[in-house]
Design an enzyme around this catalytic site. Structure first.
Site, PDB file in Angstrom:
ATOM      1  N   CYS A 134     -10.292 -14.405 -58.380  1.00 15.91           N
ATOM      2  CA  CYS A 134      -9.725 -15.745 -58.341  1.00 15.91           C
ATOM      3  C   CYS A 134      -8.211 -15.672 -58.098  1.00 15.91           C
ATOM      4  O   CYS A 134      -7.433 -15.431 -59.032  1.00 15.91           O
ATOM      5  CB  CYS A 134     -10.023 -16.470 -59.649  1.00 15.91           C
ATOM      6  SG  CYS A 134      -9.260 -18.084 -59.732  1.00 15.91           S
ATOM      7  N   CYS A 137      -6.114 -18.155 -60.040  1.00 14.66           N
ATOM      8  CA  CYS A 137      -5.958 -17.859 -61.478  1.00 14.66           C
ATOM      9  C   CYS A 137      -4.935 -16.739 -61.673  1.00 14.66           C
ATOM     10  O   CYS A 137      -4.113 -16.788 -62.580  1.00 14.66           O
ATOM     11  CB  CYS A 137      -7.262 -17.376 -62.098  1.00 14.66           C
ATOM     12  SG  CYS A 137      -8.687 -18.339 -61.669  1.00 14.66           S
ATOM     13  N   ASP A 138      -5.024 -15.695 -60.844  1.00 20.64           N
ATOM     14  CA  ASP A 138      -4.307 -14.456 -61.142  1.00 20.64           C
ATOM     15  C   ASP A 138      -3.210 -14.095 -60.141  1.00 20.64           C
ATOM     16  O   ASP A 138      -2.469 -13.140 -60.364  1.00 20.64           O
ATOM     17  CB  ASP A 138      -5.312 -13.290 -61.219  1.00 20.64           C
ATOM     18  CG  ASP A 138      -6.352 -13.531 -62.302  1.00 20.64           C
ATOM     19  OD1 ASP A 138      -5.978 -14.106 -63.345  1.00 20.64           O
ATOM     20  OD2 ASP A 138      -7.519 -13.168 -62.112  1.00 20.64           O
TER      21      ASP A 138
END
Ligand code: NDP
Length: 311
Positions: A134, A137-138
């Site tokens: 992701c 997300c990261d």
């Protein structure tokens, strides 16, 4: 707690089923699952959901769908379904290992799908230490650092473009000699100076200390030109498709060889009377937010009809 219609999962399919079922006065309960809002909550801009002509952030789209379902009376339960009993009606659904047990006259399964991994042992070792599925997300952790994205579809291109805005360099590792992504995404990748596409390339290993430092790659595998090489990357993002979230239903409902729930023709009926399936969990082909939402609508209509005929 008993309901006429229980919806398991809260992506576009689940919330849309919730909108239709609540407007049909089925007083649905939606069990949101481990990732309320589903996969779109981890994406950035969604440009192809009809109505949002300027595009919309994935989390905002899901919040809007949730609000619309709640507005018409859908009840939302946070929690994870840990067991189901489809052997007789009312069906029984256990949430969080017994925190709640719900009874339902009909069930709509819309548990979606999850990112696939390559299956390399090093992927597990570096999960959270460089390996991710992701980018939104990261990606933040890799500002001004080199990263790689694996895959040649729309997701891979989208992730590569997103990461190019943060990282110092993005390798896009594509196993074939072409991108499967839509033309518009291919063009954006081509035009981005920070992205280098490595065609005909597969990953054979990951290296580093506690944190990821390199990916070991092979080009033209199995041919006379085969060559192994490494690239320095601190982030390694998988974007190679998804698998349906159906582990809970194994042996309880008919699944196809890939694990997708089998539905009957153009309906959302499963092999269990009163249980319906909608969205990516039952759709290996289209896998779009809008097609999932459409299927959620159909599942609610199928559930309503079933109740009319069976009450
Ligand atoms: P796709 O199935 O379209 O693409 C998966 C990619 O991963 C392919 O390039 C495939 O390679 C590659 N791949 C699969 N397994 C491996 C492996 N073991 N090793 C290396 N590469 C592998 O998945 P997506 O998630 O990209 O897209 C799913 C659907 O969602 C599509 O319909 C897509 O159009 C849609 N989508 C639309 C978006 C938008 O419109 N904004 C954004 C994101 C997704 P190969 O080509 O060789 O099979």
């Amino acid at each position: 707690m008993r309901t006429k219609c229980l919806i398991i999962g809260s992506g576009p399919a689940g919330y849309t089923a919730g909108i239709y079922a609540s407007r049909a006065n089925l007083m649905p309960i939606i069990v949101e699952g481990p990732q309320p809002g589903g996969q779109l909550t981890t994406t950035t801009e969604v440009e192809n959901f009809p109505g949002y002509f300027d595009g919309v952030e994935g989390p905002k789209l899901m919040e809007d769908l949730r609000t619309q379902a709640v507005r018409f009376g859908a009840r939302i339960i946070s929690g994870l379904v840990t067991d189901v009993d489809f052997s007789e009606r009312p069906f029984k659904v256990v949430v969080d290992h017994g925190k709640d047990t719900l009874e339902a006259d009909t069930i709509i399964i819309s548990t979606g799908a999850s990112a696939k991994y390559l299956g390399l042992p090093d992927e597990t070792k570096y999960r959270g230490m460089g390996v991710s599925a992701c980018a939104t997300c990261d990606g933040f952790f890799f500002r001004n650092r080199p990263v790689a994205v694996v895959g040649g579809g729309d997701t891979a291109c989208e992730e590569a473009i997103y990461l190019a805005g943060l990282a110092s360099k993005v390798y896009l590792i594509v196993r074939k000699d072409y991108l499967r992504a839509s033309k518009v995404m291919q063009k954006r990748v081509e035009e981005n100076d920070k992205i280098e596409v490595l065609f005909n390339t597969q990953t054979v290993g990951l290296e580093g200390g506690e944190l990821l430092e390199k990916a070991r790659l092979v080009r033209f595998k199995g041919t006379p030109q085969e060559e192994e090489f490494t690239v320095d990357v601190e982030g390694f993002f998988l974007a190679i498709g998804h698998q349906p979230n159906t582990k809970l239903f194994e042996g309880k409902i008919e699944l196809d060889p890939q694990g997708y729930i089998v539905t009957d023709g153009k309906t959302t009926r499963t092999n269990i009377d009163g249980v319906f399936a909608a969205g990516d969990v039952a759709d290996p082909v289209y896998q779009q937010a809008i097609s999932a939402a459409g299927m959620g609508c159909r599942a609610a209509l199928d559930a309503e009809k079933f109740l009319m005929l069976n009450e």
